[in-house]
Every structure is written in C-alpha cells, then in structure tokens.
Design a protein around this motif. Structure first.
Motif, PDB file in Angstrom:
ATOM      1  N   PRO A  10       6.128 -23.599 -18.989  1.00  0.00           N
ATOM      2  CA  PRO A  10       6.264 -22.832 -17.740  1.00  0.00           C
ATOM      3  C   PRO A  10       6.854 -21.441 -17.916  1.00  0.00           C
ATOM      4  O   PRO A  10       7.029 -20.715 -16.949  1.00  0.00           O
ATOM      5  CB  PRO A  10       7.195 -23.707 -16.902  1.00  0.00           C
ATOM      6  CG  PRO A  10       8.002 -24.467 -17.903  1.00  0.00           C
ATOM      7  CD  PRO A  10       7.086 -24.717 -19.053  1.00  0.00           C
ATOM      8  N   ARG A 238      -1.498 -16.677 -15.558  1.00  0.00           N
ATOM      9  CA  ARG A 238      -0.863 -17.448 -14.483  1.00  0.00           C
ATOM     10  C   ARG A 238      -1.890 -17.848 -13.431  1.00  0.00           C
ATOM     11  O   ARG A 238      -1.953 -19.018 -13.009  1.00  0.00           O
ATOM     12  CB  ARG A 238       0.257 -16.613 -13.845  1.00  0.00           C
ATOM     13  CG  ARG A 238       1.013 -17.332 -12.724  1.00  0.00           C
ATOM     14  CD  ARG A 238       1.708 -16.338 -11.800  1.00  0.00           C
ATOM     15  NE  ARG A 238       0.743 -15.519 -11.099  1.00  0.00           N
ATOM     16  CZ  ARG A 238       0.131 -15.896  -9.979  1.00  0.00           C
ATOM     17  NH1 ARG A 238       0.381 -17.075  -9.440  1.00  0.00           N
ATOM     18  NH2 ARG A 238      -0.731 -15.090  -9.392  1.00  0.00           N
ATOM     19  N   LYS A 239      -2.712 -16.889 -13.026  1.00  0.00           N
ATOM     20  CA  LYS A 239      -3.736 -17.151 -12.014  1.00  0.00           C
ATOM     21  C   LYS A 239      -4.694 -18.245 -12.482  1.00  0.00           C
ATOM     22  O   LYS A 239      -5.014 -19.182 -11.738  1.00  0.00           O
ATOM     23  CB  LYS A 239      -4.508 -15.872 -11.713  1.00  0.00           C
ATOM     24  CG  LYS A 239      -5.761 -16.039 -10.864  1.00  0.00           C
ATOM     25  CD  LYS A 239      -6.472 -14.709 -10.690  1.00  0.00           C
ATOM     26  CE  LYS A 239      -7.798 -14.857  -9.969  1.00  0.00           C
ATOM     27  NZ  LYS A 239      -8.845 -15.440 -10.811  1.00  0.00           N
ATOM     28  N   TYR A 241      -4.237 -20.511 -14.802  1.00  0.00           N
ATOM     29  CA  TYR A 241      -3.553 -21.794 -14.982  1.00  0.00           C
ATOM     30  C   TYR A 241      -3.525 -22.574 -13.671  1.00  0.00           C
ATOM     31  O   TYR A 241      -3.845 -23.759 -13.624  1.00  0.00           O
ATOM     32  CB  TYR A 241      -2.134 -21.561 -15.501  1.00  0.00           C
ATOM     33  CG  TYR A 241      -1.321 -22.831 -15.627  1.00  0.00           C
ATOM     34  CD1 TYR A 241      -1.624 -23.776 -16.599  1.00  0.00           C
ATOM     35  CD2 TYR A 241      -0.254 -23.085 -14.759  1.00  0.00           C
ATOM     36  CE1 TYR A 241      -0.884 -24.945 -16.707  1.00  0.00           C
ATOM     37  CE2 TYR A 241       0.489 -24.245 -14.864  1.00  0.00           C
ATOM     38  CZ  TYR A 241       0.176 -25.177 -15.842  1.00  0.00           C
ATOM     39  OH  TYR A 241       0.900 -26.329 -15.946  1.00  0.00           O
ATOM     40  N   TYR A 242      -3.180 -21.896 -12.586  1.00  0.00           N
ATOM     41  CA  TYR A 242      -3.063 -22.582 -11.299  1.00  0.00           C
ATOM     42  C   TYR A 242      -4.404 -22.759 -10.593  1.00  0.00           C
ATOM     43  O   TYR A 242      -4.494 -23.512  -9.622  1.00  0.00           O
ATOM     44  CB  TYR A 242      -2.060 -21.857 -10.406  1.00  0.00           C
ATOM     45  CG  TYR A 242      -0.629 -22.080 -10.864  1.00  0.00           C
ATOM     46  CD1 TYR A 242      -0.017 -23.319 -10.716  1.00  0.00           C
ATOM     47  CD2 TYR A 242       0.082 -21.072 -11.485  1.00  0.00           C
ATOM     48  CE1 TYR A 242       1.280 -23.539 -11.156  1.00  0.00           C
ATOM     49  CE2 TYR A 242       1.394 -21.272 -11.930  1.00  0.00           C
ATOM     50  CZ  TYR A 242       1.981 -22.514 -11.770  1.00  0.00           C
ATOM     51  OH  TYR A 242       3.262 -22.738 -12.215  1.00  0.00           O
ATOM     52  N   SER A 243      -5.457 -22.089 -11.068  1.00  0.00           N
ATOM     53  CA  SER A 243      -6.790 -22.303 -10.495  1.00  0.00           C
ATOM     54  C   SER A 243      -7.639 -23.204 -11.397  1.00  0.00           C
ATOM     55  O   SER A 243      -8.830 -23.367 -11.169  1.00  0.00           O
ATOM     56  CB  SER A 243      -7.507 -20.963 -10.284  1.00  0.00           C
ATOM     57  OG  SER A 243      -7.704 -20.302 -11.514  1.00  0.00           O
ATOM     58  N   SER A 244      -6.996 -23.767 -12.440  1.00  0.00           N
ATOM     59  CA  SER A 244      -7.640 -24.726 -13.348  1.00  0.00           C
ATOM     60  C   SER A 244      -8.837 -24.142 -14.097  1.00  0.00           C
ATOM     61  O   SER A 244      -9.796 -24.857 -14.402  1.00  0.00           O
ATOM     62  CB  SER A 244      -8.082 -25.980 -12.567  1.00  0.00           C
ATOM     63  OG  SER A 244      -6.981 -26.586 -11.935  1.00  0.00           O
ATOM     64  N   ASP A 343       5.293 -18.993 -12.216  1.00  0.00           N
ATOM     65  CA  ASP A 343       5.449 -19.366 -10.808  1.00  0.00           C
ATOM     66  C   ASP A 343       4.067 -19.468 -10.153  1.00  0.00           C
ATOM     67  O   ASP A 343       3.193 -18.637 -10.420  1.00  0.00           O
ATOM     68  CB  ASP A 343       6.286 -18.310 -10.101  1.00  0.00           C
ATOM     69  CG  ASP A 343       6.557 -18.650  -8.647  1.00  0.00           C
ATOM     70  OD1 ASP A 343       7.531 -19.357  -8.386  1.00  0.00           O
ATOM     71  OD2 ASP A 343       5.773 -18.203  -7.778  1.00  0.00           O
ATOM     72  N   PRO A 344       3.829 -20.466  -9.291  1.00  0.00           N
ATOM     73  CA  PRO A 344       2.495 -20.624  -8.687  1.00  0.00           C
ATOM     74  C   PRO A 344       2.124 -19.521  -7.698  1.00  0.00           C
ATOM     75  O   PRO A 344       0.938 -19.316  -7.418  1.00  0.00           O
ATOM     76  CB  PRO A 344       2.590 -21.983  -7.981  1.00  0.00           C
ATOM     77  CG  PRO A 344       4.040 -22.220  -7.782  1.00  0.00           C
ATOM     78  CD  PRO A 344       4.732 -21.575  -8.941  1.00  0.00           C
ATOM     79  N   ASN A 345       3.096 -18.794  -7.165  1.00  0.00           N
ATOM     80  CA  ASN A 345       2.810 -17.807  -6.125  1.00  0.00           C
ATOM     81  C   ASN A 345       2.626 -16.389  -6.638  1.00  0.00           C
ATOM     82  O   ASN A 345       1.795 -15.638  -6.123  1.00  0.00           O
ATOM     83  CB  ASN A 345       3.927 -17.828  -5.077  1.00  0.00           C
ATOM     84  CG  ASN A 345       4.013 -19.162  -4.366  1.00  0.00           C
ATOM     85  OD1 ASN A 345       3.002 -19.707  -3.933  1.00  0.00           O
ATOM     86  ND2 ASN A 345       5.210 -19.719  -4.278  1.00  0.00           N
TER      87      ASN A 345
END
Length: 353
Positions: A10, A238-239, A241-244, A343-345
């Motif tokens: 993370p 980051r983008k 990672y959170y959008s798979s 961070d997810p945001n």
C-alpha cells in the motif's frame, strides 16, 4: 495472479523522475482549456457537478498545449478534442468483451477511413462517444494533409490490432513477458499519432516520405513511445490498481517477470524512464545536426518540436485528476516524489525529509 497481486504494497518510494527535455506550454492554454471543457461537457450533456469537476481537473487541453506549445491555436484545440475522444474510445475498447471487440474495432476503423457511422441498439451505451469520435475525425480529415492522415490510419490499424491482443490477455487472465509488453504497448500507446503526427499537424511540419522513414526518426518514435508508456504506467499506478487494470502495467509486468519486490519493480521502471530520456535527447541532437547539414528546415522543426510532446506528457501526468483524484493540493505543477500512499481516492505523497 493472486500471488502477484499479494506482492503489491500500500506504499512505495517514488524517486524524482528526470525532466531534462525542453518543455513549454501554448500561450493560449487558459482560453483553450475553457473552450475545450465547455465543448466536451456540452457534447456529452454532463450536468452532474462532480463529473464536470473531474473533466475540468483532468486538464486534457493543458495536455495538448504542453505537447504542442508552438502549434496554431485552432489546430491545438482540435488536438485537444482528439485527445478526449481517443481517451474515451480507448476506455471502451479495452473494457469490451472479446466478442464485442470485433464489432467495435470495425466501427472505429470505418469512422476513420470512411467517415461513416450509423448508431445501432447494439452500441447504445457507446453511441454518443462514437458519434463524437466521428465528428472529430471528420474535422481532422478535412484539415490534415492527406499524406499525414494516411499515416494516421496506418498507425490506427496497428493500434486496433494491439488492443485486440490486450483484450485477449485480459480474457485469458495472462500477463505478457517484458519484451512482449514493450512491443504491444508501442502499438496500444498510439503515441506516434499523439506525439508525432499531431505535432506535425499543429506546427505545420511537412516531411517527405523518405525523411519520415529515416532510421533516426524511427528509433526516436520507438523510444518516445516507450518513455510515454512507462511514465503513464508509473503515474497511473494507483488508478489502475483500484480499477483492477493493473495487470497490464510495466510495474506489474516486471513483477511477474521476476524483477523482485514491488519497490524493485517501481525502481526498475524509473531507471528505464531515465535511459529512454537519454536516448531521446541523443537522437534529437543527431536529427538537429542532420537537418542543419542537409539544410532541411522541416526536419529541424520536427527535431525541435516533437520531443517536447514527451516532456509535455510527463508534466501533464503529474497534474491530472485522471490519475491523482480531484481537488488534490499535490497537483501544483511540480514533479512530486517521496513515499506514495496507495489511497483509493487520490494520490498522497509524504515528502522525505
């Protein structure tokens, strides 16, 4: 795959990336940005304030102004429109199923080569984007020299084939090797169009076909492609990672290729970016010398202007909410570095003291 995903931590250290290629911004960037944002929001009928904010803070027109700082105003505006529709079309293609891809590929190719698109119920979710692509390509076809537009279509064909291969990897849940990924992304990055052809169009550079095929130019195109893709993959980490969609990213590909830890993969990408920048500067200097020896002013304009697209892409990648989230105080125009918290945001950087 699960084992590799488990190696993503993370937080990681982002070093300061090299930034030695000359960079500039179009003098009309402020008015152009307002014009493009209003055009895009109006065309897509976006009324939600948060969605409008994301569009404005994505800074797509600034991207075009950084890539083509010496371009004619109207042409740079068209380049900004083209960037937006290409981002949207790329998202549609990459997220499509293997079955749907063939139809979408044919539609995009038809729009580019014939200008024809008739919306149907099958593409109902995408028809607004495809109609917008049709509108922008019609304007581009009208204003761009035919030889340049022919080159555009040739690269588009390679791009569409490359994205099809990428979709197959996604469906099969497979990860290409490092060398396979490099060659694949040279096609799917579409950067010979974005950086070279659009700069030639905006600045009004007229290269003879023999010059376009010069060994030094072909090498420059490849290393510019590689640099832009590597910067994209690193700063969109980051983008993605959170959008798979992280499986098709240089950091993850290197991780799968046995590079070591997640941090070691990040460090390796940063080192590759440094090497590519050095190659770009070396090739640029060779082309400048050749242009002066051959007394070729068009080649000189190409050599001086086109690499600025790489510098512009690097700068934009640090200031866009597309990668780093809205209302992010970090996006102040500086190339940030330090400890990156996933961070997810939004992107969060703790500066190392």
């Amino acid at each position: 795959m699960e084992f590799l995903l488990g190696k993503i931590v993370p937080r990681f250290e982002l070093p300061l990336l090299p930034n030695n290629i000359p960079c500039a911004c179009h003098p009309d960037s402020s008015s152009l940005s307002q014009e493009l944002d209003e055009w895009f929001i109006s065309k897509l009928g976006i009324t939600d304030e948060s969605a409008q904010k994301k569009i404005v803070q994505s800074r797509i027109m600034i991207f075009a102004c950084l890539m083509h700082p010496n371009g004619e105003r109207d042409r740079v505006l068209l380049a900004g429109k083209h960037l937006w529709v290409c981002f949207l079309v790329d998202d549609i293609l990459e997220s499509s199923t293997r079955e749907a891809y063939g139809s979408l590929k044919s539609i995009v190719w038809s729009i580019a080569t014939t200008g024809i698109y008739k919306a149907s119920n099958e593409e109902h979710d995408h028809c607004l984007v495809l109609l917008l692509y049709q509108e922008v390509l019609a304007e581009l076809r009208k204003k761009m020299p035919s030889s340049l537009f022919t080159r555009y279509c040739k690269i588009l064909s390679s791009y569409l084939d490359g994205v099809e291969e990428e979709v197959k990897h996604q469906v099969k849940n497979t990860i290409p090797s490092s060398e396979e990924y490099r060659l694949l992304r040279r096609r799917t990055g579409f950067m010979e169009v974005m950086a070279c052809i659009m700069t030639e169009f905006c600045v009004g550079i007229k290269l003879e076909e023999s010059v376009v095929n010069l060994g030094e130019i072909r090498k420059l195109v490849k290393v510019m492609d590689d640099h832009i893709v590597m910067v994209n993959d690193l700063l969109s980490l980051r983008k993605e990672y959170y959008s798979s969609t992280i499986c098709h990213n240089w950091v993850f590909v290197l991780l799968a290729d046995g590079c070591g830890t997640f941090q070691e993969s990040v460090d390796h990408v940063c080192e590759m970016i440094k090497q590519e920048e050095g190659s770009i500067l070396d090739l640029q200097q060779k082309l400048i010398i050749k242009a002066k020896v051959d007394k070729n002013p068009e080649l000189l304009k190409f050599a001086c202007n086109v690499p600025m697209a790489v510098a512009g892409h690097l700068k934009w990648s640090f200031i866009t909410a597309r990668y780093h989230g809205c209302d992010n105080a970090l996006l102040n125009g500086e190339l940030f570095h330090g400890t990156w918290l996933m961070d997810p945001n939004q992107t969060i950087i703790q500066k190392n003291i």
